[in-house]
Design an enzyme around this catalytic site. Structure first.
Site, PDB file in Angstrom:
ATOM      1  N   LYS A 703       0.863  -1.178   0.000  1.00  0.00           N
ATOM      2  CA  LYS A 703       0.000   0.000   0.000  1.00  0.00           C
ATOM      3  C   LYS A 703       0.901   1.231   0.000  1.00  0.00           C
ATOM      4  O   LYS A 703       2.101   1.136   0.323  1.00  0.00           O
ATOM      5  CB  LYS A 703      -0.921  -0.006   1.225  1.00  0.00           C
ATOM      6  CG  LYS A 703      -0.175  -0.007   2.552  1.00  0.00           C
ATOM      7  CD  LYS A 703      -1.139  -0.055   3.720  1.00  0.00           C
ATOM      8  CE  LYS A 703      -0.354  -0.148   5.044  1.00  0.00           C
ATOM      9  NZ  LYS A 703      -1.251  -0.215   6.192  1.00  0.00           N
ATOM     10  N   ASP A 719       9.156  -1.980   5.926  1.00  0.00           N
ATOM     11  CA  ASP A 719       8.274  -2.663   6.879  1.00  0.00           C
ATOM     12  C   ASP A 719       7.875  -4.064   6.412  1.00  0.00           C
ATOM     13  O   ASP A 719       6.855  -4.245   5.734  1.00  0.00           O
ATOM     14  CB  ASP A 719       7.023  -1.833   7.145  1.00  0.00           C
ATOM     15  CG  ASP A 719       6.182  -2.423   8.287  1.00  0.00           C
ATOM     16  OD1 ASP A 719       6.628  -3.408   8.895  1.00  0.00           O
ATOM     17  OD2 ASP A 719       5.096  -1.890   8.562  1.00  0.00           O
TER      18      ASP A 719
END
Length: 899
Positions: A703, A719
């Site tokens: 995203k 991440d």
């Protein structure tokens, strides 16, 4: 303006983690910004991205307080359900979209596992804001719903509530209390997910074993087989029924799972077929009429595949695909051809010609010139006329002869041993396809493969690597001959072709370089002196790339990237070498600090996780998994792990310090993107996914907030808390609601193609200016429902025949098997004109370059203050200590050995 990858305003992940932490697959290490404020960017665009970001973050917040049990005061029992009660429950379940996607077996098992809850009046079932863990159906009684203390309505007999908890752990949006004595049927998310996972995995493995057993499909690749599994349906026939009728048109292929059938031709029973047998393949391949009638002799369960579904998964011609796969396998079986690259093989296969031969027909006549043609046996086998030597299927004839000029003739006939299909290519076309003579190309490919494994060079574009390979020359050294001396200027890079080279310093051998190993790569990048002697240990032959040639091939921009990568490979760094600058961000489980190397003054990010939190949340496996994944990844578009550390108080991850703005901010600044800009970012993301998927790593939370746009304007994926190494399928419901694929939401198992759905959502978002599903929704459950039930639609300004629309429709296909593979997607018409090598080498002009503040003042100040790293970390952990739950078992012995 956000200046690094570690500053965030809130949670950006919704995932099923606590309270089922023992079975968790991921850890949430997303950070909360508490340093330089990230400015709100509402702008004046037609869609308010800032509000969208805030909305998504709010709906994803998860509670870490898990000491509240739902329906805590209930008396729970395993009450038996009669047929009438089961029918009532089944009716309720069928009205809820979660259960609409499940198999009959899943629903029946869920009904069986429902427990009976008895509650007195005025008892709380669950509280608003608490983490949802159960789903309930009202069996008897009445309950009330409260939102922020205000009455919103009643729940009566046969009403269901709390179903959002079955998908994911999210905060309850309301409170529920009993108003009368109440009885509920209830099931926990843990029990429900176990049922779905077990039944789905069982069904998947059964179907997979059937597909593997069918000769027609055995030649397919694992990815192609997985595509078939996604479009297989199950039918059941009672005894005496006609499954197919002779002479009828047919578009279904059948595999018998259970039972027995008779095969009848012109009224006569030809044979019986049972478990594992199949029929209808002629209709599948050739759209022909049924050649027999198939009648069930017992209760029969069959797997079937529609021709249209097969076409969507594999293309128009199954037979052609099988033949191409056969050629690939034959080439891999060839000692002389297996060195060819994937692109060389594909080009060659596309230029072969088909020849079919009848039994005993001569395929290669005696006296034929050798080396003029390559033959690949894709069906059947050959036998020689004199010696009786058999040449099996999936083998090559003439491959060895391609290494040499045409010489000699075949001394005997090669004859078809039954019907035989051959794919053949002339020497001239073969050499055109691979780019030259086989012996030369083989040698170049061998070196190219070594270069691709070289940590420093493997991220270079193929065209640059090929240029470097072409510039190599061979140098020979005798025993004990010095290749270069310590403190000499580095003027070449070496790969050992044959022999051994000792790296010697102060008369001690530091290491020995052997065949296909390399040395000297660091010196050609900068002006560094050689740090040791390189001495031949016996006769040595090496490939040499001069620094002069290297600098001619590699431009200044790529060279700068390589130098950065080189410093990120320094595994000699210790915690004592780092000066703390500031706290970058906080997460549920850890903190991230900006640090600087004392000597080189290179900035690094240091993530710390205290052992107190590791014990409390039992995240041992999560930390190990994250480390294992990051160590496998070395790519210019992915944040790099430099090293991990440990001490008695915590675990540390030292990573590349990524500065820039996340893609979300870029979308906001650029507003709705044009095709060119969207194609740039989508192409980079596809390259990232290709790198991950080649290593069987699924990211699961792609995203804009997890994609930084670095100082060069290129994406950098950060991440890896939700990433996982998969072998087949995985089942955890993890991700961000708007970006989650249908198969993830259903929980019945998914694979790498779930990431392609996320990419489709991002492309839609940047081109259309909104989310494809649930754009205006705040509740995760409602978003999931829209993803599963709604059809994809586009804003009016998107043209009907827009190329971007076609790729979005492909990626957002609700059947994961129909999204395509990355190789195919890179050839999609929307990406036409995009130079993938230039993109990988950061040679394309980026649409957006972040404006970043200088770090020099803060770094200079840090050196003056000379703060102790340990004290800065401990100070932040003291602040966080009150949030650590007072539970957690003793740490497993040796869990951190690898850190």
């Amino acid at each position: 303006m956000g200046n690094c990858a570690y500053c965030r305003k809130g949670w950006t992940k919704a995932q099923s983690w606590l309270p089922d932490s023992k079975s968790a697959e991921t850890m949430d290490i997303k950070l909360i910004c508490n340093t330089e404020a990230e400015e709100s960017k509402t702008g004046d665009s037609s869609f308010n991205l800032h509000n969208r970001r805030t909305k998504i973050r709010n709906l994803q917040k998860i509670s870490t307080h898990h000491d509240i049990t739902e329906a805590a005061n209930a008396i729970i029992s395993e009450k038996a359900k009669d047929r009438e009660e089961k029918d009532k429950i089944r009716t309720v379940l069928n009205s809820i979209f979660i259960f609409n996607t499940l198999s009959v077996e899943n629903i029946e098992e869920t009904i069986t596992k429902l427990k009976y809850y008895e509650l007195e009046p005025s008892q709380m079932v669950y509280a608003q804001g608490s983490s949802g863990t159960h789903f309930f159906i009202v069996a008897e009684g009445k309950l009330e719903i409260l939102v922020n203390g205000e009455f919103k309505g009643f729940l009566n007999k046969s009403d269901a509530f709390g179903e959002a908890a079955l998908i994911q752990e999210t905060p309850r949006s309301h409170s529920v209390f009993t108003t009368t004595k109440t009885m509920l049927w209830g099931i926990s998310r843990t029990d429900f997910r176990s049922i779905v996972e077990f039944m789905s995995a069982k069904k998947y493995m059964e179907n997979k074993s059937f597909v593997d057993s069918v000769p027609l499909f055995q030649i397919l690749t694992p990815a192609q087989k997985d595509g078939l599994l996604a479009v297989i349906s199950i039918q059941v026939f009672e005894p005496g029924l006609k499954i197919v009728t002779q002479g009828e048109e047919g578009d279904l292929f059948y595999i018998i799972k259970d039972g027995t059938v008779s095969c009848v031709v012109d009224g006569k029973v030809i044979r019986h077929m049972s478990r594992g047998d199949y029929f209808g393949e002629q209709a599948l391949l050739y759209n022909s009429k049924r050649t027999a009638t198939i009648i069930s002799l017992s209760r029969v369960s069959v797997l079937n595949i529609k021709r249209d579904d097969l076409t969507n998964v594999l293309g128009n011609q199954l037979e052609l695909i099988i033949y191409k796969n056969s050629q690939r396998i034959a080439i891999e079986n060839s000692h002389y051809l297996k060195v060819l690259t994937k692109s060389q093989i594909e080009l060659m296969i596309n230029h072969t010609c088909y020849r079919g031969y009848k039994n005993r027909e001569v395929v290669i006549p005696r006296g034929t010139q050798k080396g003029e043609k390559l033959l690949i046996i894709v069906k059947g086998s050959l036998i020689t006329s004199k010696t009786g030597k058999k040449v099996p299927c999936l083998s090559c004839i003439g491959d060895q002869e391609l290494l040499l000029p045409p010489a000699g003739i075949y001394e005997e006939n090669y004859i078809a041993n039954g019907p035989v299909d051959i794919e053949e290519i002339t020497r001239e076309y073969f050499e055109r396809c691979i780019g030259g003579q086989l012996n030369k190309i083989s040698s170049q490919n061998e070196v190219l493969n070594i270069m691709k494994k070289t940590q420093l060079f493997r991220a270079l574009p193929n065209n640059k690597l090929e240029q470097m390979v072409n510039a190599l020359y061979i140098q020979n050294y005798g025993d004990k001959e010095v290749i270069f001396y310590e403190n000499s200027c580095g003027d070449a890079f070496y790969i050992v072709k044959e022999g051994q080279v000792d790296i010697v310093k102060d008369n001690a051998t530091l290491r020995t370089i052997t065949n296909n190993d390399y040395f000297g790569e660091r010196s050609i990048l900068g002006n560094e002196k050689r740090t040791a002697n390189a001495i031949a240990n016996g006769p040595v032959q090496v490939w040499v790339l001069s620094k002069e040639d290297f600098l001619l091939i590699i431009d200044e921009g790529i060279r700068g990237q390589l130098i950065k990568r080189m410093y990120l490979q320094d595994n000699t760094i210790s915690l004592a070498d780092l000066v703390p600058v500031k706290l970058l961000g906080k997460g549920t489980f850890g903190n991230v600090f900006l640090t600087v190397h004392k000597k080189s003054q290179i900035p690094y990010a240091l993530k710390t996780v205290s052992r107190a939190k590791i014990r409390a949340y039992e995240i041992y496996n999560n930390l190990i998994l994250e480390r294992n994944i990051l160590l496998q990844i070395d790519h210019p578009f992915i944040m790099k792990l430099v090293k991990t550390f440990k001490d008695r108080d915590r675990i540390y991850y030292l990573t590349e310090f990524v500065r820039g703005n996340d893609l979300f901010d870029v979308i906001n600044d650029l507003r709705i993107m044009n095709d060119k800009n969207a194609r740039f970012y989508a192409g980079c993301l596809l390259i990232i996914l290709e790198h991950l998927h080649e290593r069987n790593i699924i990211y699961r939370d792609l995203k804009p907030e997890n994609i930084m746009i670095d100082e060069d304007g290129y994406p950098k994926l950060i991440d890896f808390g939700t990433a996982k190494i998969v072998d087949g399928r995985t089942y955890s419901i993890i991700g961000t609601p708007h970006y989650m694929s249908p198969e993830v939401i259903k929980g019945g198992g998914y694979g790498l193609s779930a990431d392609l759905w996320c990419l489709g959502v991002i492309i839609y978002e940047v081109i259309c200016g909104r989310m494809p599903f649930g754009d205006e929704e705040d509740e995760p459950f409602t978003i999931y429902e829209k993803i599963l039930k709604n059809k994809l639609s586009f804003p009016p300004f998107i043209e009907h025949k827009a190329k971007s629309k076609f790729i979005i429709e492909k990626l957002l296909n609700k059947n994961p098997a129909l999204r395509g593979e990355i190789d195919w997607l890179k050839t999609h018409i929307w990406f036409e004109g995009l130079n993938w090598d230039k993109l990988l080498g950061k040679q394309e002009i980026a649409p957006y370059i972040p404006k970043l503040n200088s770090l020099s003042f803060e770094i200079t100040r840090a050196f003056k203050i000379n703060s102790q790293l340990y004290k800065m970390i401990a100070k932040e952990e003291i602040i966080d200590s009150h949030d650590i739950p007072k539970f957690g078992k003793r740490s497993p012995s040796g869990w951190d050995d690898a850190f």
